[in-house]
Design an enzyme around this catalytic site. Structure first.
Site, short mmCIF file in Angstrom:
data_model
loop_
_atom_site.label_atom_id
_atom_site.label_comp_id
_atom_site.label_asym_id
_atom_site.label_seq_id
_atom_site.Cartn_x
_atom_site.Cartn_y
_atom_site.Cartn_z
N SER A 11 -17.69 -30.35 -39.64
CA SER A 11 -17.56 -31.73 -39.16
C SER A 11 -18.27 -32.67 -40.12
CB SER A 11 -18.19 -31.81 -37.77
OG SER A 11 -18.40 -33.15 -37.41
N GLY A 12 -17.56 -33.70 -40.61
CA GLY A 12 -18.11 -34.61 -41.62
C GLY A 12 -19.43 -35.26 -41.24
N HIS A 13 -19.54 -35.69 -39.97
CA HIS A 13 -20.72 -36.51 -39.63
C HIS A 13 -22.00 -35.71 -39.50
CE1 HIS A 13 -21.14 -35.87 -35.15
NE2 HIS A 13 -19.91 -35.45 -35.27
N CYS B 48 -27.76 -35.18 -18.30
CA CYS B 48 -27.99 -35.86 -17.04
C CYS B 48 -26.70 -35.87 -16.22
CB CYS B 48 -28.46 -37.28 -17.31
SG CYS B 48 -29.12 -38.05 -15.86
N THR C 295 -0.08 -38.29 -40.50
CA THR C 295 -0.40 -38.83 -41.82
C THR C 295 -1.89 -38.68 -42.09
OG1 THR C 295 1.41 -40.40 -41.59
CG2 THR C 295 -0.26 -40.92 -43.26
N GLY D 149 -15.09 -31.53 -35.92
CA GLY D 149 -15.43 -30.15 -35.55
C GLY D 149 -14.70 -29.71 -34.29
N THR D 150 -14.59 -30.60 -33.33
CA THR D 150 -13.94 -30.25 -32.07
C THR D 150 -12.49 -29.84 -32.31
OG1 THR D 150 -15.39 -31.72 -30.84
CG2 THR D 150 -13.30 -31.15 -29.79
N ASN E 40 -26.80 -25.31 -32.38
CA ASN E 40 -27.14 -26.72 -32.56
C ASN E 40 -28.46 -27.12 -31.91
OD1 ASN E 40 -24.90 -25.94 -30.73
ND2 ASN E 40 -25.40 -27.87 -29.70
C1 LIG Z 1 -22.13 -26.63 -33.21
C2 LIG Z 1 -21.18 -27.78 -33.07
N1 LIG Z 1 -19.85 -27.53 -33.05
C3 LIG Z 1 -18.96 -28.53 -32.93
C4 LIG Z 1 -19.35 -29.84 -32.81
C5 LIG Z 1 -18.30 -30.91 -32.64
O1 LIG Z 1 -18.10 -31.64 -33.82
P1 LIG Z 1 -17.41 -33.10 -33.76
O2 LIG Z 1 -18.44 -34.04 -33.23
O3 LIG Z 1 -17.04 -33.41 -35.18
O4 LIG Z 1 -16.22 -32.98 -32.91
C6 LIG Z 1 -20.73 -30.14 -32.80
C7 LIG Z 1 -21.19 -31.53 -32.63
O5 LIG Z 1 -22.11 -31.81 -31.88
C8 LIG Z 1 -21.66 -29.07 -32.95
O6 LIG Z 1 -22.98 -29.29 -32.96
#
Ligand SMILES: Cc1ncc(COP(=O)(O)O)c(C=O)c1O
Length: 382
Positions: free
Chosen positions: A197-199, A322, A235, A70-71, A149
């Site tokens: 984001s996959g996870h 923290c 790749t 996602g990042t 989130n």
């Molecule tokens: C709203 C949101 N955007 C982006 C991300 C980032 O995703 P990744 O962990 O795959 O980089 C997160 C992960 O916590 C998220 O909650």
């Protein structure tokens, strides 16, 4: 048995995803750019995964780009617009974006862009009108997440995207928290790019997807080979993409059962509010993801609750961070107008399609005990 209620942080990989990951990693070692059989088999797995992700997002397969998460996908959108434009511009965002948006925005600001950050209301949602009113003549980018989130509160992305479309402004959305929880369609949302984001949907970590509408002309920010139609060099990690494909297929069918998670979450909230005094749900007034609860508990510090629950076998999180030994309140909650003390007394409970009624029953009972114990230890805090 542990009870895992921190699914907005990350999810357990689905067994079907693990199986796909293992078989693909072991067998499909070819480079998908190679013309020989090993390469062609890897390419086929990659393209199958692309189709599955496209299906999930109601998008065209050719517009799906595999990334490291996602990042990176959020970076690809924001930096992509920045690199496309020859001069600095104005952009609009919200004050409740994930750091993978907020910190990129900060860096664009340092590079000379002007930024308007729109705050949410008390319910946790930004008003579409506020975002649209912030648009200026030289606005080139608007970025608003679909769901927050920490609170799960849904944001009015569709309305904002319509206004951007009319004005030829790129509208990006961080859709990371919404996958598998609410229906998603790039056509319906009307946005120009998105990140997932996959996870976060029972897929692998270190794997994500970037989608951009064809013709928006974003410049890639990772340069190198010609992979992914020159939009993301390097790749392709075939096994991660294949695993994300399976996770996407499972997420698409999980959306149909999201109502069950919502019913479980609602029943949990009702029980907590009825049985434990001095508790509040943040964002309850707004439309929310069906799996998320941001719960403020008077007189109990969030971090301490997380630790106490962990010792009882339960995983939740607090939005607090923290820093230098001091617990800082969640900025998302502060932005909603929650007091600093209340924000520091908040935990996030996030369910998944694997969460059972028994787990929720067990969690609420333990939570009641933990809170009573903590309050008894520091009665002045109440
Ligand atoms: C709203 C949101 N955007 C982006 C991300 C980032 O995703 P990744 O962990 O795959 O980089 C997160 C992960 O916590 C998220 O909650």
């Amino acid at each position: 048995m542990r009870i895992y209620l921190d699914n907005n942080a990350t999810t357990r990989m689905d067994p079907d995803v693990v199986e796909k990951l293992a078989s693909t990693a072991g067998e499909l070692y070819g480079n998908p750019s190679s013309v020989h059989l090993e390469g062609r088999l890897a390419r086929r797995a990659l393209e199958e995964a692309r189709d599955e992700v496209a299906e999930l997002l109601d998008a065209e397969s050719k517009d799906i780009v595999f990334t490291s998460g996602g990042t990176e996908s959020n970076n690809a959108a924001l930096r992509g617009v920045f690199l496309r434009e020859s001069e600095c511009f104005h952009l609009v965002t919200t004050t409740i974006e994930h750091p993978s948006i907020a910190n990129v925005v900060k860096s664009l600001e340092s590079a000379g862009c002007r930024v308007t950050r729109v705050a949410p209301g008390r319910n946790g949602a930004v008003a579409a009108d506020d975002v649209i009113a912030a648009i200026e003549l030289d606005t080139k980018l608007v970025t608003v997440m679909v769901a927050n989130n920490e609170t799960g509160v849904l944001q009015p992305v569709r309305e904002i995207a319509r206004a951007c479309r009319d004005r030829g402004i790129h509208m990006h959305s961080d859709v990371v928290q919404a996958v598998g929880k609410i229906p998603l369609s790039v056509r319906d949302l009307g946005i120009d790019s998105l990140a997932i984001s996959g996870h976060k949907f029972h897929g692998p970590k270190g794997a994500g997807v970037f989608w951009a509408r064809p013709g928006v002309g974003l410049e890639p920010f990772i340069l190198g080979g010609t992979q992914e139609r020159r939009r993301r060099a390097g790749t392709e990690p075939v096994f991660l993409a294949a695993a994300i494909g399976v996770a996407a297929r499972l997420a698409a069918s999980a959306v149909d059962r999201a109502g069950e998670i919502g019913a479980l979450r609602d029943a949990m909230e009702r029980r907590i509010l009825a049985e434990i005094d001095g508790t509040r749900v943040n964002g309850w007034q707004a439309d929310r993801l069906p799996n998320t609860t941001s719960l403020t508990v008077d007189g109990c510090e969030g971090e301490s609750m997380v630790i106490a629950l962990d010792l009882e076998g339960i995983a939740v999180s607090s939005g607090s961070a923290c820093h230098s030994g001091r617990v800082e309140a969640s900025s998302v909650l502060l932005q909603m107008g929650v007091s600093e003390e209340a924000a520091r007394s908040t935990i996030r409970i996030s369910l998944s399609r694997e969460t059972t009624e028994d787990e929720i029953g067990g969690f609420v009972s333990v939570l009641g005990r933990v809170i009573a114990r903590m309050r008894a230890k520091s009665p002045v805090a109440r």
